[in-house]
Design a protein around this motif. Structure first.
Motif, PDB file in Angstrom:
ATOM      1  N   PHE A 116       0.794  -1.230   0.000  1.00 30.63           N
ATOM      2  CA  PHE A 116       0.000   0.000   0.000  1.00 30.63           C
ATOM      3  C   PHE A 116       0.829   1.285   0.000  1.00 30.63           C
ATOM      4  O   PHE A 116       0.269   2.376  -0.001  1.00 30.63           O
ATOM      5  CB  PHE A 116      -0.947   0.004   1.209  1.00 30.63           C
ATOM      6  CG  PHE A 116      -1.930  -1.128   1.175  1.00 30.63           C
ATOM      7  CD1 PHE A 116      -3.024  -1.094   0.322  1.00 30.63           C
ATOM      8  CD2 PHE A 116      -1.748  -2.246   1.980  1.00 30.63           C
ATOM      9  CE1 PHE A 116      -3.928  -2.154   0.288  1.00 30.63           C
ATOM     10  CE2 PHE A 116      -2.648  -3.304   1.950  1.00 30.63           C
ATOM     11  CZ  PHE A 116      -3.745  -3.260   1.099  1.00 30.63           C
ATOM     12  N   GLY A 117       2.141   1.167  -0.009  1.00 31.36           N
ATOM     13  CA  GLY A 117       2.973   2.340  -0.188  1.00 31.36           C
ATOM     14  C   GLY A 117       3.237   3.190   1.032  1.00 31.36           C
ATOM     15  O   GLY A 117       4.021   4.123   0.973  1.00 31.36           O
ATOM     16  N   GLY A 118       2.588   2.908   2.139  1.00 27.64           N
ATOM     17  CA  GLY A 118       2.877   3.603   3.378  1.00 27.64           C
ATOM     18  C   GLY A 118       2.209   4.957   3.532  1.00 27.64           C
ATOM     19  O   GLY A 118       1.840   5.613   2.550  1.00 27.64           O
ATOM     20  N   HIS A 119       2.027   5.364   4.772  1.00 30.19           N
ATOM     21  CA  HIS A 119       1.555   6.702   5.095  1.00 30.19           C
ATOM     22  C   HIS A 119       2.025   7.046   6.504  1.00 30.19           C
ATOM     23  O   HIS A 119       2.303   6.161   7.304  1.00 30.19           O
ATOM     24  CB  HIS A 119       0.029   6.801   4.984  1.00 30.19           C
ATOM     25  CG  HIS A 119      -0.708   5.939   5.950  1.00 30.19           C
ATOM     26  ND1 HIS A 119      -0.970   4.601   5.714  1.00 30.19           N
ATOM     27  CD2 HIS A 119      -1.235   6.210   7.171  1.00 30.19           C
ATOM     28  CE1 HIS A 119      -1.636   4.089   6.738  1.00 30.19           C
ATOM     29  NE2 HIS A 119      -1.802   5.040   7.641  1.00 30.19           N
ATOM     30  N   PRO A 120       2.148   8.337   6.817  1.00 33.48           N
ATOM     31  CA  PRO A 120       2.702   8.712   8.119  1.00 33.48           C
ATOM     32  C   PRO A 120       1.747   8.404   9.263  1.00 33.48           C
ATOM     33  O   PRO A 120       0.534   8.530   9.134  1.00 33.48           O
ATOM     34  CB  PRO A 120       2.925  10.224   7.975  1.00 33.48           C
ATOM     35  CG  PRO A 120       1.931  10.653   6.950  1.00 33.48           C
ATOM     36  CD  PRO A 120       1.820   9.506   5.987  1.00 33.48           C
ATOM     37  N   TYR A 202      -5.412   3.484  16.397  1.00 30.22           N
ATOM     38  CA  TYR A 202      -5.960   4.718  16.962  1.00 30.22           C
ATOM     39  C   TYR A 202      -5.219   5.927  16.404  1.00 30.22           C
ATOM     40  O   TYR A 202      -5.839   6.927  16.015  1.00 30.22           O
ATOM     41  CB  TYR A 202      -5.854   4.681  18.485  1.00 30.22           C
ATOM     42  CG  TYR A 202      -6.426   5.905  19.158  1.00 30.22           C
ATOM     43  CD1 TYR A 202      -7.778   5.952  19.531  1.00 30.22           C
ATOM     44  CD2 TYR A 202      -5.634   7.026  19.413  1.00 30.22           C
ATOM     45  CE1 TYR A 202      -8.312   7.080  20.134  1.00 30.22           C
ATOM     46  CE2 TYR A 202      -6.162   8.156  20.022  1.00 30.22           C
ATOM     47  CZ  TYR A 202      -7.506   8.174  20.379  1.00 30.22           C
ATOM     48  OH  TYR A 202      -8.029   9.303  20.960  1.00 30.22           O
ATOM     49  N   ARG A 203      -3.914   5.855  16.337  1.00 30.19           N
ATOM     50  CA  ARG A 203      -3.122   6.975  15.831  1.00 30.19           C
ATOM     51  C   ARG A 203      -3.387   7.222  14.353  1.00 30.19           C
ATOM     52  O   ARG A 203      -3.404   8.374  13.899  1.00 30.19           O
ATOM     53  CB  ARG A 203      -1.629   6.716  16.063  1.00 30.19           C
ATOM     54  CG  ARG A 203      -1.235   6.720  17.529  1.00 30.19           C
ATOM     55  CD  ARG A 203       0.265   6.616  17.719  1.00 30.19           C
ATOM     56  NE  ARG A 203       0.616   6.552  19.137  1.00 30.19           N
ATOM     57  CZ  ARG A 203       1.830   6.782  19.623  1.00 30.19           C
ATOM     58  NH1 ARG A 203       2.823   7.096  18.809  1.00 30.19           N
ATOM     59  NH2 ARG A 203       2.060   6.695  20.926  1.00 30.19           N
ATOM     60  N   GLN A 204      -3.605   6.164  13.598  1.00 30.36           N
ATOM     61  CA  GLN A 204      -3.914   6.329  12.183  1.00 30.36           C
ATOM     62  C   GLN A 204      -5.242   7.047  11.992  1.00 30.36           C
ATOM     63  O   GLN A 204      -5.398   7.857  11.074  1.00 30.36           O
ATOM     64  CB  GLN A 204      -3.948   4.955  11.492  1.00 30.36           C
ATOM     65  CG  GLN A 204      -2.569   4.325  11.337  1.00 30.36           C
ATOM     66  CD  GLN A 204      -2.637   2.951  10.721  1.00 30.36           C
ATOM     67  OE1 GLN A 204      -3.607   2.221  10.896  1.00 30.36           O
ATOM     68  NE2 GLN A 204      -1.592   2.564  10.008  1.00 30.36           N
ATOM     69  N   LEU A 205      -6.193   6.768  12.857  1.00 29.67           N
ATOM     70  CA  LEU A 205      -7.525   7.370  12.729  1.00 29.67           C
ATOM     71  C   LEU A 205      -7.582   8.796  13.276  1.00 29.67           C
ATOM     72  O   LEU A 205      -8.325   9.636  12.758  1.00 29.67           O
ATOM     73  CB  LEU A 205      -8.560   6.501  13.454  1.00 29.67           C
ATOM     74  CG  LEU A 205      -8.837   5.129  12.841  1.00 29.67           C
ATOM     75  CD1 LEU A 205      -9.735   4.309  13.763  1.00 29.67           C
ATOM     76  CD2 LEU A 205      -9.487   5.278  11.467  1.00 29.67           C
ATOM     77  N   THR A 206      -6.799   9.088  14.313  1.00 35.72           N
ATOM     78  CA  THR A 206      -6.932  10.370  14.999  1.00 35.72           C
ATOM     79  C   THR A 206      -5.766  11.332  14.788  1.00 35.72           C
ATOM     80  O   THR A 206      -5.905  12.534  14.994  1.00 35.72           O
ATOM     81  CB  THR A 206      -7.079  10.147  16.512  1.00 35.72           C
ATOM     82  OG1 THR A 206      -5.853   9.602  17.035  1.00 35.72           O
ATOM     83  CG2 THR A 206      -8.235   9.197  16.812  1.00 35.72           C
ATOM     84  N   GLY A 207      -4.596  10.812  14.429  1.00 36.83           N
ATOM     85  CA  GLY A 207      -3.432  11.662  14.239  1.00 36.83           C
ATOM     86  C   GLY A 207      -2.706  12.027  15.523  1.00 36.83           C
ATOM     87  O   GLY A 207      -1.862  12.927  15.533  1.00 36.83           O
TER      88      GLY A 207
END
Length: 237
Positions: A116-120, A202-207
């Protein structure tokens, strides 16, 4: 002129072989050394030899790359020139990462990145993300976002700086008494892994980190393996 030494490595484990199949590349790990003795390294990796999902910022010793076994340490080394100012920025950033209790290993991105190429993810890194961020701190221009980097991408980015490919001497036993080689109970293993996955989602959803984030849940309470005093002190100079 100063130099950063970036090492591509292969970790001899089931997780390492799985990573090889996923990425179609022989090296499965990337680490940073601040000198050409290649004895102490900065990385994001497993915090104990037999618990790969429980990973994070770690200051590694050469024997860690054998996982305690009598096996070769396969590596490719890049000698990257940086300015004095860039070198100092890297050391300050390493010291900051070392002290930040919210920083954790980006296990989810590590597993999904090849497809999926990654995301921060907020304050979460895998080994490739960590080294890419370190190079950026040094003033090295990246050719894609830091969170997309896997070990094989450094071969492309740093190819002109390659100075060695082969095996490192693994006869030294320094580090065998470290917490890195301690056994981990099954219950602790399962509970920490579940907490890590839940926190990352959780961090992916909320930042941001969860309100009740507990750093001890994503690492080990016992003393983490560290550099010798003289090496650790260099991060604060």
């Amino acid at each position: 002129m100063k130099y950063l030494y970036i090492l591509l490595l292969y970790l001899p484990s089931g997780f390492g072989r799985l990573t090889q199949r996923m990425t179609h590349y022989k090296y499965t790990h990337v680490a940073l050394s601040l000198d050409d003795r290649y004895e102490h390294f900065y990385a994001f990796s497993r915090l104990r030899a037999k618990t790969p999902p429980i990973s994070g910022y770690i200051e590694e010793k050469r024997i860690y790359y054998t996982l305690g076994e009598n096996v070769p340490i396969y590596t490719k080394i890049f000698k990257v020139p940086v300015t004095e100012a860039g070198y100092r920025r890297v050391k300050r950033w390493l010291a900051k990462v070392r002290r930040d209790p919210e920083i954790m290993y980006n296990l989810v991105n590590m597993l999904l990145l090849p497809w999926f190429g990654g995301h921060p993810v907020y304050k979460a890194y895998n080994c490739g993300e960590f080294i890419a961020k370190a190079l950026k701190q040094a003033g090295i221009e990246l050719d894609m976002p830091y969170y997309k980097y896997m070990p094989k991408d450094f071969d492309r980015l740093l190819g002109e700086y390659a100075i060695f490919e082969g095996t490192l001497d693994n006869r030294g036993r320094e580090g065998m008494e470290d917490d890195f080689f301690r056994e981990t109970g099954r219950r602790e293993y399962v509970c920490k892994t579940a907490y890590i996955v839940r926190e990352l989602l959780y961090r992916q959803l909320t930042g941001h980190a969860s309100k009740g984030f507990r750093p001890e849940k994503v690492r080990f309470v016992s003393k983490q393996p560290t550099l010798s005093c003289c090496h650790a002190a260099t991060l604060n100079q």
